[in-house]
Write a protein that holds these residues in place. Structure first.
Motif, PDB file in Angstrom:
ATOM      1  N   ASN A 165       0.829  -1.204   0.000  1.00  0.00           N
ATOM      2  CA  ASN A 165       0.000   0.000   0.000  1.00  0.00           C
ATOM      3  C   ASN A 165       0.866   1.257   0.000  1.00  0.00           C
ATOM      4  O   ASN A 165       0.546   2.254  -0.667  1.00  0.00           O
ATOM      5  CB  ASN A 165      -0.925   0.002   1.219  1.00  0.00           C
ATOM      6  N   ASP A 168       2.253   1.795  -3.431  1.00  0.00           N
ATOM      7  CA  ASP A 168       1.201   2.326  -4.306  1.00  0.00           C
ATOM      8  C   ASP A 168       0.993   3.816  -4.051  1.00  0.00           C
ATOM      9  O   ASP A 168       0.839   4.611  -4.988  1.00  0.00           O
ATOM     10  CB  ASP A 168      -0.111   1.567  -4.079  1.00  0.00           C
ATOM     11  N   SER A 169       0.975   4.192  -2.767  1.00  0.00           N
ATOM     12  CA  SER A 169       0.794   5.606  -2.433  1.00  0.00           C
ATOM     13  C   SER A 169       1.962   6.435  -2.961  1.00  0.00           C
ATOM     14  O   SER A 169       1.767   7.548  -3.487  1.00  0.00           O
ATOM     15  CB  SER A 169       0.690   5.772  -0.910  1.00  0.00           C
ATOM     16  N   ASP A 171       3.873   5.764  -5.550  1.00  0.00           N
ATOM     17  CA  ASP A 171       3.732   5.867  -7.007  1.00  0.00           C
ATOM     18  C   ASP A 171       2.696   6.917  -7.385  1.00  0.00           C
ATOM     19  O   ASP A 171       2.901   7.693  -8.333  1.00  0.00           O
ATOM     20  CB  ASP A 171       3.327   4.513  -7.592  1.00  0.00           C
ATOM     21  N   ARG A 172       1.598   6.946  -6.643  1.00  0.00           N
ATOM     22  CA  ARG A 172       0.562   7.947  -6.944  1.00  0.00           C
ATOM     23  C   ARG A 172       1.093   9.361  -6.729  1.00  0.00           C
ATOM     24  O   ARG A 172       0.830  10.271  -7.518  1.00  0.00           O
ATOM     25  CB  ARG A 172      -0.674   7.695  -6.066  1.00  0.00           C
ATOM     26  N   ILE A 173       1.852   9.540  -5.621  1.00  0.00           N
ATOM     27  CA  ILE A 173       2.415  10.866  -5.346  1.00  0.00           C
ATOM     28  C   ILE A 173       3.384  11.274  -6.445  1.00  0.00           C
ATOM     29  O   ILE A 173       3.373  12.422  -6.929  1.00  0.00           O
ATOM     30  CB  ILE A 173       3.115  10.873  -3.980  1.00  0.00           C
ATOM     31  N   LYS A 174       4.263  10.340  -6.872  1.00  0.00           N
ATOM     32  CA  LYS A 174       5.208  10.654  -7.938  1.00  0.00           C
ATOM     33  C   LYS A 174       4.484  11.026  -9.228  1.00  0.00           C
ATOM     34  O   LYS A 174       4.877  11.984  -9.926  1.00  0.00           O
ATOM     35  CB  LYS A 174       6.119   9.448  -8.191  1.00  0.00           C
ATOM     36  N   LYS A 175       3.461  10.283  -9.553  1.00  0.00           N
ATOM     37  CA  LYS A 175       2.706  10.575 -10.774  1.00  0.00           C
ATOM     38  C   LYS A 175       2.041  11.948 -10.691  1.00  0.00           C
ATOM     39  O   LYS A 175       2.004  12.707 -11.673  1.00  0.00           O
ATOM     40  CB  LYS A 175       1.665   9.495 -11.025  1.00  0.00           C
ATOM     41  N   LYS A 176       1.498  12.289  -9.526  1.00  0.00           N
ATOM     42  CA  LYS A 176       0.889  13.606  -9.357  1.00  0.00           C
ATOM     43  C   LYS A 176       1.939  14.707  -9.497  1.00  0.00           C
ATOM     44  O   LYS A 176       1.682  15.751 -10.116  1.00  0.00           O
ATOM     45  CB  LYS A 176       0.217  13.693  -7.980  1.00  0.00           C
ATOM     46  N   GLN A 177       3.127  14.467  -8.902  1.00  0.00           N
ATOM     47  CA  GLN A 177       4.187  15.469  -9.013  1.00  0.00           C
ATOM     48  C   GLN A 177       4.655  15.625 -10.457  1.00  0.00           C
ATOM     49  O   GLN A 177       4.900  16.754 -10.922  1.00  0.00           O
ATOM     50  CB  GLN A 177       5.366  15.064  -8.117  1.00  0.00           C
ATOM     51  N   GLU A 178       4.793  14.508 -11.163  1.00  0.00           N
ATOM     52  CA  GLU A 178       5.175  14.582 -12.567  1.00  0.00           C
ATOM     53  C   GLU A 178       4.122  15.322 -13.385  1.00  0.00           C
ATOM     54  O   GLU A 178       4.448  16.139 -14.267  1.00  0.00           O
ATOM     55  CB  GLU A 178       5.366  13.163 -13.120  1.00  0.00           C
ATOM     56  N   HIS A 179       2.865  15.064 -13.093  1.00  0.00           N
ATOM     57  CA  HIS A 179       1.788  15.750 -13.803  1.00  0.00           C
ATOM     58  C   HIS A 179       1.803  17.241 -13.492  1.00  0.00           C
ATOM     59  O   HIS A 179       1.631  18.086 -14.403  1.00  0.00           O
ATOM     60  CB  HIS A 179       0.451  15.132 -13.394  1.00  0.00           C
TER      61      HIS A 179
END
Length: 233
Positions: A165, A168-169, A171-179
């Motif tokens: 978990n 997963d969290s 990865d979500r944070i990294k994706k949000k930062q990249e976005h």
């Protein structure tokens, strides 16, 4: 349709019953052992009662043997005195006592057979119960060990789940930062285009524009101005 539904309910009830039995298996086994011990104690009580009855029957046989012996002595004494009629009566009495003795001896023999059978059954039951008790101790120890292993495995599984978990969290944070970084870059690009800075940068990259003049150009200009000054003087 109703028959199938009824069958399904029966199957569910059976599965539920089996699940309860499995969950309470050791408790049920221990209760069954207590029931078996009670039955064994009852058998011992019955054995004691039969042995007491056998003892009474044997005493009766022994009493009849003594009576027969006494009457035989009396019959011999009557014969010695020449009283054959009295001896005949005593002989008839002895015959009756011997029949009674034979009947009582048969009862004693039946008691002996029952006692022997019951004693053998009790011994086997005691041996079986002793072995089962030993196995229950092993089963309980194994059950405790398996529960401990299951608890450790469950805890380890929970830790793995927590780590999963967390990853997963992350990865979500990294994706949000990249976005978010992509949005900020796009906004910056739009601002450059609006202010003309983007055009200047492209001209600079192409080697066009005052910002891209070389030092040699500057030196040539300065030399030309110096020569012009010398000429004027």
């Amino acid at each position: 349709m109703l028959r199938k539904i009824f069958t399904a309910f029966r199957g569910a009830a059976s599965e539920t019953g089996e699940a309860i039995i499995d969950h309470q298996a050791i408790r049920i086994l221990e209760q069954e052992m207590r029931d078996a011990e009670k039955e064994l104690n009852d058998a011992k009580t019955q054995l004691a009662s039969i042995m007491a009855d056998r003892s009474l029957a044997q005493k009766k046989v022994d009493g009849l043997v003594d009576s027969i012996s006494e009457y035989e002595a009396s019959a011999i004494a009557a014969l010695e005195k020449g009283d054959e009629a009295l001896a005949q009566e005593v002989a008839e009495r002895i015959a009756s006592l011997e029949e009674e003795k034979a009947s009582e001896e048969a009862v004693v023999a039946q008691y002996d057979g029952s006692i022997e059978t019951l004693q053998s059954t009790i011994r086997k039951s005691q041996n079986n119960q002793r072995q089962i008790k030993q196995q229950i101790s092993v089963v309980k120890a194994t059950e405790s060990a398996q529960k401990a292993q299951a608890a450790v495995a469950e805890k380890h599984s929970g830790q793995n789940a927590s780590m999963s978990n967390a990853m997963d969290s992350l990865d979500r944070i990294k994706k949000k930062q990249e976005h978010r970084a992509a949005q900020m870059e796009a906004a910056s690009q739009m601002e450059k285009e609006a202010s003309g800075a983007d055009l200047d940068e492209r001209l600079k990259d192409a080697g066009i524009g005052s910002s891209n003049r070389q030092a040699s150009d500057v030196m040539s200009r300065l030399k030309a101005r110096a020569q012009s000054a010398d000429s004027d003087s």
